[in-house]
Design a protein around this motif. Structure first.
Motif, PDB file in Angstrom:
ATOM      1  N   HIS A 198      -6.453   5.216  -3.547  1.00  0.00           N
ATOM      2  CA  HIS A 198      -7.176   4.775  -2.359  1.00  0.00           C
ATOM      3  C   HIS A 198      -7.209   5.930  -1.361  1.00  0.00           C
ATOM      4  CE1 HIS A 198      -6.879   0.288  -3.185  1.00  0.00           C
ATOM      5  NE2 HIS A 198      -6.086   0.824  -4.101  1.00  0.00           N
ATOM      6  N   ILE A 199      -8.395   6.326  -0.935  1.00  0.00           N
ATOM      7  CA  ILE A 199      -8.528   7.432   0.013  1.00  0.00           C
ATOM      8  C   ILE A 199      -9.432   6.999   1.161  1.00  0.00           C
ATOM      9  CG2 ILE A 199      -9.280   9.808   0.378  1.00  0.00           C
ATOM     10  CD1 ILE A 199      -8.652  10.385  -2.509  1.00  0.00           C
ATOM     11  N   TRP A 227       4.645   4.832  -9.732  1.00  0.00           N
ATOM     12  CA  TRP A 227       4.066   6.097  -9.267  1.00  0.00           C
ATOM     13  C   TRP A 227       2.554   6.132  -9.477  1.00  0.00           C
ATOM     14  CZ3 TRP A 227       7.476   9.033  -6.720  1.00  0.00           C
ATOM     15  CH2 TRP A 227       8.833   8.890  -7.020  1.00  0.00           C
ATOM     16  N   SER A 228       1.986   5.028  -9.926  1.00  0.00           N
ATOM     17  CA  SER A 228       0.583   5.039 -10.337  1.00  0.00           C
ATOM     18  C   SER A 228      -0.388   4.698  -9.217  1.00  0.00           C
ATOM     19  CB  SER A 228       0.379   4.052 -11.496  1.00  0.00           C
ATOM     20  OG  SER A 228       0.677   2.733 -11.070  1.00  0.00           O
ATOM     21  N   GLU A 229       0.117   4.286  -8.047  1.00  0.00           N
ATOM     22  CA  GLU A 229      -0.768   3.889  -6.950  1.00  0.00           C
ATOM     23  C   GLU A 229      -0.364   4.603  -5.670  1.00  0.00           C
ATOM     24  OE1 GLU A 229      -2.182  -0.093  -4.437  1.00  0.00           O
ATOM     25  OE2 GLU A 229      -0.951  -0.291  -6.245  1.00  0.00           O
ATOM     26  N   VAL A 230      -1.357   5.088  -4.930  1.00  0.00           N
ATOM     27  CA  VAL A 230      -1.082   5.743  -3.657  1.00  0.00           C
ATOM     28  C   VAL A 230      -2.290   5.553  -2.740  1.00  0.00           C
ATOM     29  CG1 VAL A 230      -1.970   8.002  -4.365  1.00  0.00           C
ATOM     30  CG2 VAL A 230      -0.254   7.856  -2.564  1.00  0.00           C
ATOM     31  N   HIS A 252     -10.808   3.864  -4.863  1.00  0.00           N
ATOM     32  CA  HIS A 252     -11.319   3.294  -3.619  1.00  0.00           C
ATOM     33  C   HIS A 252     -11.572   4.440  -2.638  1.00  0.00           C
ATOM     34  CE1 HIS A 252      -9.858  -0.972  -4.495  1.00  0.00           C
ATOM     35  NE2 HIS A 252      -9.344  -0.231  -5.464  1.00  0.00           N
ATOM     36  N   LEU A 253     -12.806   4.667  -2.271  1.00  0.00           N
ATOM     37  CA  LEU A 253     -13.164   5.713  -1.312  1.00  0.00           C
ATOM     38  C   LEU A 253     -13.804   5.053  -0.095  1.00  0.00           C
ATOM     39  CD1 LEU A 253     -14.681   8.499  -3.590  1.00  0.00           C
ATOM     40  CD2 LEU A 253     -12.379   8.375  -2.637  1.00  0.00           C
ATOM     41  N   LYS A 281       0.847  -1.192   0.000  1.00  0.00           N
ATOM     42  CA  LYS A 281       0.000   0.000   0.000  1.00  0.00           C
ATOM     43  C   LYS A 281       0.881   1.241   0.000  1.00  0.00           C
ATOM     44  CE  LYS A 281      -3.824  -2.219   2.442  1.00  0.00           C
ATOM     45  NZ  LYS A 281      -4.715  -2.151   3.643  1.00  0.00           N
ATOM     46  N   PRO A 282       1.370   1.649  -1.169  1.00  0.00           N
ATOM     47  CA  PRO A 282       2.263   2.824  -1.226  1.00  0.00           C
ATOM     48  C   PRO A 282       1.572   4.068  -0.662  1.00  0.00           C
ATOM     49  CG  PRO A 282       2.178   1.684  -3.344  1.00  0.00           C
ATOM     50  CD  PRO A 282       1.095   1.106  -2.498  1.00  0.00           C
TER      51      PRO A 282
END
Length: 569
Positions: free
Chosen positions: A189-190, A154-157, A231-232, A124-125
């Motif tokens: 993902h937030i 750099w595409s996932e955070v 993802h919220l 989970k970056p």
């Protein structure tokens, strides 16, 4: 061993003189006698004492001169040492710089650096400076260039927004971080945290901050069109924070959408799903029922494109039928269903694409099987039934193969305290090759009698094609109760009855069991012997594993559950 003379030494103090031992100048006996008594000295004794005194004065002067010379030498060397110590750190840093310049790390090819970056990337970056990829970009300019040339990392955070977060700084971070992914699809993902006991003004300020952030993200952010997975998760009610303009957002690349909330908002003043009207690439969706208030049928979602759908809250029977009709290309689905309006279900067209269906029943009656009877699923190979409290649903014979000819894997989970007579139910479904059964430890006798092949009942074996099985014997409350020694032995005998050797003796045309996974707590005094007996079954061609049912880690819980959202994601 004497120390060697330094290359640089002061000439005033001969090095050899320092190596010579200091002589012990003892006082002669006649002088000692003269110094120890108090009688007046005679003339000749006076001369003798004066001579001795002159010798000692001469020796004292020599010592003082030598000490003075040595102090000067020591002072000179201390000055020299302080000058040299000033050079130590610069020289050491120069050597380290040379070592760094000569390091293999500096000379690694770009593709190797990028492989290292991919391996170091956390699950989970978070975009933290101490984690990859930002930490790796600090190694050297070469590494930074190599990492920046890899858009995928750099595409996932994953961002956790706690109370007091600043929309401006958060939006700046997301933009600067994710723009390095260039044209690679983004995975965002937030999680919106909420204070436990917020004051009224704190709650209002936080709700406004969340609403402002969501409005910026959906309607202003230039990178929203590149987000493929969104993802919220919020600790608010839906109707508290998702007050968005009633117009579609630029979500052309969105493929996966997960909306989850810990609250139970009764509805939303503006339809949240209107922003998805033009999300034509949407394929996977996880939704809570309250996110679709007031009416699922009004939600502007491109249902026809979905291949995966998870409804994380209870939906009514007519809504279940509506979703199956709308999602014509659905391949995997999980529904939590209620029997409300079940009487309105009518026979519908076959669903030709569904291969994996999971149903979690809110309330169960003998008529609940109508959820499966009202249409055919010609390609369905996996069926999961989560029955917390059964009441006859699987106690009656029902041929699943009639509506699901390709069904091979069946998952049944129930924590009911009463007996679980599903023998007739399974007896009608001889095509099953994998069974995942979770029940209470009190059902051990039922499980063993169900699958144990004996000469007395060889004419009607249950699940004759069964090759793999997972049997979880757990308590439905907090901890699992132990399986006794006798029950553990009966489980082993049941497995042995389905080995190839036993089947040959019985002369049955039944597939041998190739693997079985027990999730149970065995009586401690017999646990080790139980494991050893299972290991012996390896020699008979059965891969046996046993795990404690009292573990609480996520992976173990996912292994027990018929359906896991985390595993699906």
């Amino acid at each position: 061993m004497q120390p060697q003379q330094p290359k640089i030494w002061h000439d005033r103090v001969p090095w050899q003189s320092l190596m010579e031992p200091i002589q012990d100048h003892e006082i002669p006996d006649d002088i000692t006698k003269l110094l120890e008594h108090n009688e007046p000295l005679e003339e000749q004794d006076v001369q003798l004492v004066k001579s001795f005194r002159e010798q000692r004065v001469e020796r004292l002067n020599a010592i003082e001169n030598e000490v003075r010379d040595l102090e000067q030498v020591i002072e000179a060397y201390q000055h020299r040492c302080s000058q040299l110590e000033l050079e130590l750190d610069p020289r050491r840093k120069e050597i380290v710089a040379c070592d760094v310049a000569l390091s293999v790390i500096r000379r690694l090819p770009t593709d190797i650096i990028q492989d290292i970056a991919l391996l170091c990337l956390p699950d989970k970056p978070s975009g933290h400076i101490r984690d990859a990829p930002l930490a790796l970009s600090q190694v050297s300019s070469t590494w930074r260039k190599a990492v920046l040339r890899l858009p995928r990392i750099w595409s996932e955070v994953h961002v956790h927004l706690a109370p007091g977060f600043d929309t401006k700084s958060t939006s700046f971070f997301l933009t600067e971080y994710l723009k390095r992914a260039r044209n690679h699809p983004l995975n965002l993902h937030i999680l919106f945290h909420r204070p436990r006991r917020p004051r009224q003004w704190e709650r209002r300020a936080l709700e406004e901050a969340v609403q402002g952030f969501l409005n910026w993200m959906f309607f202003t952010w230039e990178l929203i069109s590149k987000v493929a997975q969104l993802h919220l998760t919020t600790e608010f009610d839906w109707d508290e924070v998702f007050k968005l303009p009633n117009r579609p957002a630029d979500l052309n690349m969105l493929q996966t959408l997960v909306l989850r909330a810990s609250g139970n908002g009764s509805g939303m003043s503006i339809d949240l799903m209107s922003i998805l009207e033009q999300a034509t690439s949407l394929r996977k969706v996880v939704l809570q029922r309250t996110a679709l208030e007031p009416d699922i049928k009004r939600a502007m979602i491109p249902w026809w494109n979905l291949t995966d759908l998870v409804m994380d809250e209870v939906i009514y029977a007519d809504e279940y039928v509506f979703l199956l009709d709308k999602c014509a290309n659905l391949q995997r689905a999980h529904f939590t269903v209620s029997e409300n309006y079940l009487h309105n279900i009518s026979t519908s067209n076959d669903h030709g694409h569904l291969i994996d269906l999971s149903l979690r029943f809110d309330t169960v009656t003998p008529s609940s099987m109508e959820f499966l009877r009202h249409r055919k699923f010609p390609k369905l190979s996996v069926l999961r039934l989560d029955l917390e409290w059964t009441n006859g649903i699987i106690e009656q014979p029902y041929d699943l193969g009639a509506s699901m000819p390709e069904l091979r894997s069946l998952h049944i989970s129930t924590y009911r305290s009463a007996s679980l007579p599903i023998g007739p139910f399974l007896g009608e479904n001889t095509q099953i090759t994998h069974l995942h059964l979770v029940a209470k430890p009190t059902e051990v006798k039922f499980v063993t009698s169900l699958f144990w092949l004996r000469k007395s009942d060889v004419h009607q074996p249950i699940l004759p094609h069964l090759s793999t099985a997972t049997i979880g014997l757990i308590d439905g409350s907090t901890t699992s109760s132990y399986i006794s020694k006798s029950k553990a032995k009966s489980l082993i005998d049941m497995v042995r009855s389905r080995t190839q050797a036993s089947l040959d003796q019985l002369g049955l045309d039944v597939s041998p069991l190739s693997a079985i996974h027990f999730i149970a707590d065995v009586e401690p005094s017999f646990e080790e012997d139980f494991r050893q007996r299972l290991n012996q079954l390896h020699l008979e061609g059965v891969d046996c594993r046993v795990e404690s049912a009292s573990k609480s880690d996520d992976e173990h819980s996912a292994a027990l559950a018929p359906f896991s959202i985390q595993r699906w994601l």
